[in-house]
Design an enzyme around this catalytic site. Structure first.
Site, PDB file in Angstrom:
ATOM      1  N   HIS A   1     135.492  33.402  82.495  1.00 20.01           N
ATOM      2  CA  HIS A   1     136.254  34.529  81.951  1.00 20.01           C
ATOM      3  C   HIS A   1     135.350  35.742  81.931  1.00 20.01           C
ATOM      4  O   HIS A   1     134.201  35.649  81.479  1.00 20.01           O
ATOM      5  CB  HIS A   1     136.777  34.221  80.550  1.00 20.01           C
ATOM      6  N   ILE A   2     135.842  36.852  82.412  1.00 16.12           N
ATOM      7  CA  ILE A   2     135.055  38.077  82.487  1.00 16.12           C
ATOM      8  C   ILE A   2     134.719  38.574  81.090  1.00 16.12           C
ATOM      9  O   ILE A   2     133.586  38.943  80.799  1.00 16.12           O
ATOM     10  CB  ILE A   2     135.822  39.145  83.301  1.00 16.12           C
ATOM     11  N   SER A   3     135.704  38.565  80.215  1.00 16.44           N
ATOM     12  CA  SER A   3     135.481  39.009  78.832  1.00 16.44           C
ATOM     13  C   SER A   3     135.127  37.805  77.963  1.00 16.44           C
ATOM     14  O   SER A   3     135.303  36.659  78.376  1.00 16.44           O
ATOM     15  CB  SER A   3     136.741  39.684  78.289  1.00 16.44           C
TER      16      SER A   3
ATOM     17  N   ARG B   1     138.290  38.217  71.311  1.00 22.00           N
ATOM     18  CA  ARG B   1     139.555  38.894  71.550  1.00 22.00           C
ATOM     19  C   ARG B   1     140.645  38.323  70.634  1.00 22.00           C
ATOM     20  O   ARG B   1     140.352  37.668  69.644  1.00 22.00           O
ATOM     21  CB  ARG B   1     139.911  38.777  73.040  1.00 22.00           C
TER      22      ARG B   1
ATOM     23  N   ALA C   1     145.689  34.251  82.086  1.00 26.78           N
ATOM     24  CA  ALA C   1     146.533  33.864  80.952  1.00 26.78           C
ATOM     25  C   ALA C   1     146.896  32.385  80.964  1.00 26.78           C
ATOM     26  O   ALA C   1     147.160  31.799  79.909  1.00 26.78           O
ATOM     27  CB  ALA C   1     147.800  34.713  80.933  1.00 26.78           C
TER      28      ALA C   1
ATOM     29  N   PRO D   1     146.637  35.040  87.197  1.00 25.22           N
ATOM     30  CA  PRO D   1     147.465  36.234  87.053  1.00 25.22           C
ATOM     31  C   PRO D   1     146.689  37.490  86.686  1.00 25.22           C
ATOM     32  O   PRO D   1     145.795  37.455  85.848  1.00 25.22           O
ATOM     33  CB  PRO D   1     148.425  35.876  85.916  1.00 25.22           C
ATOM     34  N   ASN D   2     147.053  38.559  87.351  1.00 27.31           N
ATOM     35  CA  ASN D   2     146.584  39.916  87.087  1.00 27.31           C
ATOM     36  C   ASN D   2     145.144  40.190  87.501  1.00 27.31           C
ATOM     37  O   ASN D   2     144.688  41.331  87.416  1.00 27.31           O
ATOM     38  CB  ASN D   2     146.802  40.306  85.624  1.00 27.31           C
TER      39      ASN D   2
ATOM     40  N   TYR E   1     137.578  44.688  81.580  1.00 29.78           N
ATOM     41  CA  TYR E   1     137.332  43.950  82.815  1.00 29.78           C
ATOM     42  C   TYR E   1     136.437  44.675  83.815  1.00 29.78           C
ATOM     43  O   TYR E   1     136.105  44.113  84.856  1.00 29.78           O
ATOM     44  CB  TYR E   1     138.664  43.585  83.483  1.00 29.78           C
TER      45      TYR E   1
ATOM     46  N   ARG F   1     143.205  47.350  85.771  1.00 31.24           N
ATOM     47  CA  ARG F   1     143.696  46.767  84.521  1.00 31.24           C
ATOM     48  C   ARG F   1     142.606  46.811  83.452  1.00 31.24           C
ATOM     49  O   ARG F   1     141.564  46.188  83.597  1.00 31.24           O
ATOM     50  CB  ARG F   1     144.116  45.320  84.758  1.00 31.24           C
TER      51      ARG F   1
ATOM     52  N   ASN G   1     138.964  31.305  87.240  1.00 32.71           N
ATOM     53  CA  ASN G   1     139.380  32.131  86.116  1.00 32.71           C
ATOM     54  C   ASN G   1     140.902  32.030  86.084  1.00 32.71           C
ATOM     55  O   ASN G   1     141.584  32.700  86.849  1.00 32.71           O
ATOM     56  CB  ASN G   1     138.937  33.582  86.311  1.00 32.71           C
TER      57      ASN G   1
END
Length: 145
Positions: A99-101, A106, A76, A9-10, A22, A17, A73
């Site tokens: 995961h990019i981040s 976080r 969520a 998602p997203n 990101y 975003r 990836n």
């Protein structure tokens, strides 16, 4: 090798975003980059993105026997999708979660991955390079036999 790159998602909104987290690159540029990386290594990569959990489960199931490795990836869904976990466990295609981040820097709820136990590894916090690192892992593993 034949890679299936799955994004949840997203991730289709990359570049729009939260670019501070990101980055500025679009989803389309990510896919082009990964296809080029694969070609440089005598491999192929197909990108798949969905905002729907069932479609991701279907893509994982369809990968069995069709791909050598999955780089995923889950977005969520990382934090709560037992369905994606079960699909990964049901197929013989190995997966690295990306995961990019850095999910561990976080919000607390992002620290736990439900899907990672079905993966051979997890890469986070390296930006888009994490996808290439995952592909590189599989390429090196194949070379070693």
């Amino acid at each position: 090798m034949k890679f299936l790159i799955i994004n949840g998602p997203n991730l289709n909104l990359l570049g729009k975003r939260e670019p501070g987290i990101y980055g500025e690159n679009t989803y389309e540029s990510l896919c082009a980059r990964l296809k080029e990386f694969a070609a440089e290594h005598g491999s192929t990569a197909e990108c798949f993105q969905s905002n729907h959990e069932g479609a991701i489960v279907d893509a994982i199931q369809a990968a069995d026997g069709a791909y050598d490795a999955i780089v995923m990836n889950p977005g969520a869904y990382t934090h709560y999708s037992v369905a994606i976990l079960d699909a990964l466990k049901a197929v013989s295609v190995p997966c690295v979660e990306v995961h990019i981040s850095n999910i561990h820097q976080r919000e607390e709820f992002r620290h736990k991955s439900v899907t990672a136990p079905a993966c051979v590894g997890q890469i986070c916090g390296l930006g888009l390079y994490g996808y290439e690192a995952a592909m590189g892992y599989f390429l090196a593993r194949e070379k070693r036999g």
